[in-house]
Design a protein around this motif. Structure first.
Motif, PDB file in Angstrom:
ATOM      1  N   LYS A   1       0.841  -1.196   0.000  1.00 18.25           N
ATOM      2  CA  LYS A   1       0.000   0.000   0.000  1.00 18.25           C
ATOM      3  C   LYS A   1       0.880   1.251   0.000  1.00 18.25           C
TER       4      LYS A   1
ATOM      5  N   HIS B   1      -1.295  -4.315   1.699  1.00 20.51           N
ATOM      6  CA  HIS B   1      -2.747  -4.316   1.490  1.00 20.51           C
ATOM      7  C   HIS B   1      -3.419  -5.348   2.401  1.00 20.51           C
ATOM      8  N   ASP B   2      -2.637  -6.357   2.856  1.00 19.42           N
ATOM      9  CA  ASP B   2      -3.162  -7.382   3.750  1.00 19.42           C
ATOM     10  C   ASP B   2      -3.129  -6.939   5.215  1.00 19.42           C
ATOM     11  N   ASP B   3      -2.808  -5.645   5.444  1.00 21.01           N
ATOM     12  CA  ASP B   3      -2.764  -5.044   6.778  1.00 21.01           C
ATOM     13  C   ASP B   3      -1.570  -5.521   7.604  1.00 21.01           C
TER      14      ASP B   3
END
Length: 190
Positions: free
Chosen positions: A157, A178-180
């Motif tokens: 991100k 993006h998967d945190d």
């Protein structure tokens, strides 16, 4: 072994005033990259941390931190982290797990393992937008942060690179997925 791949990839940054900030950020990263490339050898003591969601509401995140040492000479390096040794001899990379008596061998370029800190900094020259992201004083050091946003990435991100302004050396690297999952690398001594 994703965290180790990250570490190596680590080891291995709009309008009017915003455009000026972007140029300033890009210029600062370029200066740090050139300085990093000028070193004949480096020894870096660092902390690597991975912070990930658990899927458990009672404990929503799990964080794991480890200490490591990287020794770099030109394109060759040796990194020790959590009982794993990563060696690049200039043509191949080796991931050695002494406790498990296991060795994995990669050709350069495979799994992005041939990258060194200077080539990582060089890779930001294309495919990213840059912006200054504030300053902070950490242990008496002025750290300038640069935000990098990939123009197209399914995994990343944004990345925040911290630069020690006293010596123009890399201080920290924080990648937001993006998967945190948040992966951090902070220099303890250079």
């Amino acid at each position: 072994h994703m965290k180790y791949l990250f570490l190596i990839t680590l080891f291995s940054f709009s309008i009017a005033s915003i455009a000026q900030s972007n140029k300033e950020a890009e210029s600062l990263l370029s200066e740090v990259r050139q300085k990093t490339e000028s070193y004949t050898s480096q020894t870096i003591s660092f902390t690597n941390e991975i912070d990930a969601p658990t899927g458990n509401p009672a404990k929503p995140r799990n964080s794991r931190s480890s200490e490591g040492i990287a020794k770099i000479k030109g394109q060759k390096f040796r990194i020790e982290l959590e009982g794993m040794i990563m060696i690049n001899d200039g043509s191949k990379s080796y991931m050695i797990y002494p406790d498990e008596e296991e060795i994995n061998v990669f050709q350069d370029g495979e799994e992005s393992l041939s990258l060194t800190p200077s080539s990582i900094l060089a890779s930001y020259k294309t495919g990213y937008s840059f912006a200054m992201a504030g300053k902070e004083t950490v242990d008496g050091k002025t750290i300038q942060y640069v935000r990098l946003k990939p123009k197209a990435s399914a995994e990343v991100k944004e990345i925040i690179v911290g630069i020690n302004m006293a010596n123009k050396q890399l201080f920290s690297f924080k990648q937001f997925g993006h998967d945190d999952v948040i992966t951090s690398f902070t220099v303890k001594s250079y």
